[in-house]
Design a protein around this motif. Structure first.
Motif, mmCIF file in Angstrom:
data_model
loop_
_atom_site.group_PDB
_atom_site.id
_atom_site.type_symbol
_atom_site.label_atom_id
_atom_site.label_comp_id
_atom_site.label_asym_id
_atom_site.label_seq_id
_atom_site.Cartn_x
_atom_site.Cartn_y
_atom_site.Cartn_z
ATOM 1 N N GLY A 1 0.816 -1.209 0.000
ATOM 2 C CA GLY A 1 0.000 0.000 0.000
ATOM 3 C C GLY A 1 0.847 1.255 0.000
ATOM 4 O O GLY A 1 0.543 2.233 -0.692
ATOM 5 N N THR A 2 1.922 1.244 0.770
ATOM 6 C CA THR A 2 2.828 2.394 0.820
ATOM 7 C C THR A 2 3.434 2.672 -0.548
ATOM 8 O O THR A 2 3.509 3.838 -0.991
ATOM 9 N N LEU A 3 3.857 1.626 -1.235
ATOM 10 C CA LEU A 3 4.437 1.797 -2.575
ATOM 11 C C LEU A 3 3.417 2.350 -3.560
ATOM 12 O O LEU A 3 3.733 3.224 -4.382
ATOM 13 N N ILE A 4 2.192 1.844 -3.494
ATOM 14 C CA ILE A 4 1.145 2.323 -4.403
ATOM 15 C C ILE A 4 0.841 3.795 -4.139
ATOM 16 O O ILE A 4 0.737 4.604 -5.069
ATOM 17 N N PHE A 5 0.709 4.162 -2.882
ATOM 18 C CA PHE A 5 0.457 5.567 -2.537
ATOM 19 C C PHE A 5 1.579 6.466 -3.065
ATOM 20 O O PHE A 5 1.339 7.597 -3.477
ATOM 21 N N TYR A 6 2.809 5.956 -3.010
ATOM 22 C CA TYR A 6 3.961 6.770 -3.404
ATOM 23 C C TYR A 6 4.055 6.949 -4.915
ATOM 24 O O TYR A 6 4.345 8.041 -5.409
ATOM 25 N N PHE A 7 3.782 5.889 -5.671
ATOM 26 C CA PHE A 7 4.037 5.929 -7.112
ATOM 27 C C PHE A 7 2.822 6.295 -7.968
ATOM 28 O O PHE A 7 2.973 6.798 -9.078
ATOM 29 N N PHE A 8 1.607 6.036 -7.474
ATOM 30 C CA PHE A 8 0.430 6.298 -8.302
ATOM 31 C C PHE A 8 0.105 7.790 -8.333
ATOM 32 O O PHE A 8 0.273 8.492 -7.340
ATOM 33 N N PRO A 9 -0.376 8.284 -9.483
ATOM 34 C CA PRO A 9 -0.750 9.704 -9.565
ATOM 35 C C PRO A 9 -2.007 9.986 -8.754
ATOM 36 O O PRO A 9 -2.815 9.097 -8.506
ATOM 37 N N ASN A 10 -2.153 11.242 -8.323
ATOM 38 C CA ASN A 10 -3.340 11.657 -7.578
ATOM 39 C C ASN A 10 -4.366 12.255 -8.521
ATOM 40 O O ASN A 10 -4.024 13.027 -9.418
ATOM 41 N N PHE A 11 -5.618 11.917 -8.306
ATOM 42 C CA PHE A 11 -6.695 12.392 -9.163
ATOM 43 C C PHE A 11 -7.102 13.821 -8.809
ATOM 44 O O PHE A 11 -7.635 14.539 -9.641
ATOM 45 N N PHE A 12 -6.836 14.220 -7.562
ATOM 46 C CA PHE A 12 -7.241 15.550 -7.100
ATOM 47 C C PHE A 12 -6.028 16.402 -6.782
ATOM 48 O O PHE A 12 -4.926 15.897 -6.594
ATOM 49 N N SER A 13 -6.244 17.710 -6.695
ATOM 50 C CA SER A 13 -5.167 18.616 -6.337
ATOM 51 C C SER A 13 -5.058 18.722 -4.814
ATOM 52 O O SER A 13 -5.964 18.310 -4.084
ATOM 53 N N LEU A 14 -3.948 19.284 -4.343
ATOM 54 C CA LEU A 14 -3.743 19.437 -2.908
ATOM 55 C C LEU A 14 -4.837 20.296 -2.283
ATOM 56 O O LEU A 14 -5.391 19.951 -1.238
ATOM 57 N N ILE A 15 -5.170 21.399 -2.939
ATOM 58 C CA ILE A 15 -6.187 22.321 -2.436
ATOM 59 C C ILE A 15 -7.410 22.256 -3.338
ATOM 60 O O ILE A 15 -7.358 22.658 -4.498
ATOM 61 N N GLU A 16 -8.505 21.716 -2.809
ATOM 62 C CA GLU A 16 -9.773 21.641 -3.516
ATOM 63 C C GLU A 16 -10.652 22.837 -3.115
ATOM 64 O O GLU A 16 -10.310 23.579 -2.187
ATOM 65 N N PRO A 17 -11.784 23.067 -3.825
ATOM 66 C CA PRO A 17 -12.624 24.225 -3.493
ATOM 67 C C PRO A 17 -13.013 24.336 -2.023
ATOM 68 O O PRO A 17 -13.118 25.436 -1.489
ATOM 69 N N ASP A 18 -13.219 23.204 -1.320
ATOM 70 C CA ASP A 18 -13.629 23.247 0.086
ATOM 71 C C ASP A 18 -12.454 23.316 1.063
ATOM 72 O O ASP A 18 -12.666 23.511 2.263
ATOM 73 N N SER A 19 -11.235 23.133 0.562
ATOM 74 C CA SER A 19 -10.086 23.004 1.457
ATOM 75 C C SER A 19 -9.858 24.230 2.325
ATOM 76 O O SER A 19 -9.525 24.124 3.511
ATOM 77 N N LEU A 20 -10.032 25.413 1.742
ATOM 78 C CA LEU A 20 -9.747 26.645 2.494
ATOM 79 C C LEU A 20 -10.658 26.801 3.711
ATOM 80 O O LEU A 20 -10.262 27.395 4.721
ATOM 81 N N GLN A 21 -11.882 26.259 3.613
ATOM 82 C CA GLN A 21 -12.780 26.356 4.766
ATOM 83 C C GLN A 21 -12.243 25.564 5.955
ATOM 84 O O GLN A 21 -12.499 25.912 7.106
#
Length: 444
Positions: free
Chosen positions: A18-38
């Motif tokens: 799981g650690t390897l997959i988390f490290y190497f796979f691309p993320n579908f979302f950005s770090l800051i999403e529309p709700d993140s600032l709240q």
């Protein structure tokens, strides 16, 4: 002892993979999403435990939130491995564990949430831990009732929808375990700890007007969608309600006409949800003066147009199960219909947030998988509902009913998005694998 060593080695292998997959796979979302600032600024219309988590591990000078993201990956990975460790209680073999692991970690939606500043990753993790402990308590006579209570308290303290899951788990804990008075008291004591902490932190440190709630945004989105239908009659409204509707009636009508022309259900469900999000946040600003007005108008419209409201909710229910339609089909739809203008294009892009360009082939495979998952789960749900009325349910029937209650409440009160389906995704897989084993006598 040998069995314990075997489980420990399995868990270590799964966690490492799981650690390897988390490290190497691309993320579908950005770090800051529309709700993140709240959450970053601890807005009062959000639960405040996650902002507290960000404050402790975020370090304001470090804008990439390294430790927050690291811990979200670590905790989610650990929760999945913990849930896997309970599969022997359900007589599921190592092959099923591997299948479960693959389906969870190859779900691009599910494994992308730990890389963004949202409550979802911790919410997923808490549900996994709670389910795993729930299984152990039912099958192993485990006595960690206060720990289960603490986990369920965290679930309802980190997201508003969490109260549905917490209450459901408590109900089936009582139904299946039939605890004595002391066990129940320990569960309730644990359950109350984090809501108390959240209430204190929210009242002392939250930014914004006290008492704000996202439920009013939800009301506004549903008003926006229903009032845009051609059969909507403004004569039922009083003057101030007409003024509110007039603020967005033209945009709402344009959106509904556009959606009525879409015959592809996957594209329709996805766009329908995004346009309701636009109605929630980008059309009209909610303040203390118009909150009650919006609530009263929503109640009135729901009573006058119950069929439209139920259709709206049903669209969201299907949309929760069938993600990715917009990414897969929208560009083709626009190119084949050049005469059609995409309504509120700028607002639509903002409502969707930023997503990475994932292969359309992978998205289609994902959609096909969810179609089969949905069909099988509906069949399982019918059987579990029959068992419930006969008072002959087992733990898996309980999980089925918990999942369905959660999805129905989300559909009635909010919108369809992978963000709201993913919390119960591993539970859904667990149900499917156990029922395949039972009905088809395979996966043994």
């Amino acid at each position: 002892m040998l069995m314990q060593k075997t489980h420990y080695k399995e868990s270590l292998v799964f966690f490492s993979c799981g650690t390897l997959i988390f490290y190497f796979f691309p993320n579908f979302f950005s770090l800051i999403e529309p709700d993140s600032l709240q959450y970053i600024y601890n807005n009062s219309n959000r639960k405040s435990l996650y902002p507290l988590f960000i404050d402790i591990f975020g370090f304001e000078q470090n804008e990439n939130y390294f430790w927050v993201i690291f811990l979200q990956h670590f905790i989610l990975n650990l929760s999945i491995v913990y849930l896997l460790s309970t599969f022997h209680n359900l007589n599921l073999c190592i092959f099923v564990k591997i299948l479960f692991f693959i389906f969870v970690f190859l779900n691009i939606y599910y494994i992308s949430f730990p890389a963004t500043i949202l409550t979802e990753s911790l919410f997923f993790s808490l549900i996994n831990f709670s389910t795993g402990l729930f299984i152990k308590i039912i099958y192993e006579n485990n006595k960690n009732f206060i720990t289960l209570g603490l986990l369920l308290g965290l679930i309802l303290s980190i997201k508003s929808i969490g109260i549905i899951l917490s209450i459901s788990f408590v109900f089936f804990f009582i139904y299946l375990k039939k605890p004595n008075k002391n066990k129940f008291i320990f569960l309730i004591i644990g359950l109350l700890v984090f809501p108390t902490v959240e209430k204190f932190h929210h009242s002392k440190y939250s930014v914004g007007t006290k008492g704000d709630s996202v439920i009013y945004q939800s009301f506004l989105g549903k008003i926006f969608m229903i009032s845009g239908h051609s059969n909507f009659d403004k004569s039922i409204l009083i003057d101030n309600e007409k003024d509110l509707i007039n603020n967005f009636s033209e945009k709402s009508s344009t959106v509904n006409k556009f959606l009525d022309g879409i015959r592809n259900p996957y594209l329709f469900f996805d766009l329908h949800a995004d346009y309701e999000v636009i109605g929630q946040y980008q059309i009209l600003e909610i303040d203390n003066k118009n909150r009650n007005e919006i609530k009263d108008l929503f109640i009135k419209i729901s009573k006058e147009y119950p069929i439209q409201f139920l259709k709206l909710s049903l669209n969201h229910y299907f949309g929760l199960w069938l993600p990715g339609g917009k990414q897969i089909f929208l560009n083709d739809y626009i190119s084949k219909n050049p005469h059609i203008d995409l309504p509120l294009k700028k607002e639509l892009n903002y409502a969707s947030g930023f997503t990475l360009n994932i292969s359309k082939f992978l998205l289609i495979l994902n959609l096909i998988f969810f179609n089969f998952l949905f069909i099988f789960f509906i069949l399982v749900s019918i059987n579990s509902l029959i068992s419930f009325f006969k008072r002959k349910i087992d733990l898996i029937d309980a999980l089925v009913i918990i999942i369905q209650i959660y999805l129905m409440v989300v559909s009635l009160t909010n919108i369809s998005t992978p963000r709201y389906f993913m919390p119960i995704y591993p539970l859904t897989l667990l149900v499917v694998f156990t029922r395949i084993r039972k009905y088809f006598k395979i996966l043994k």
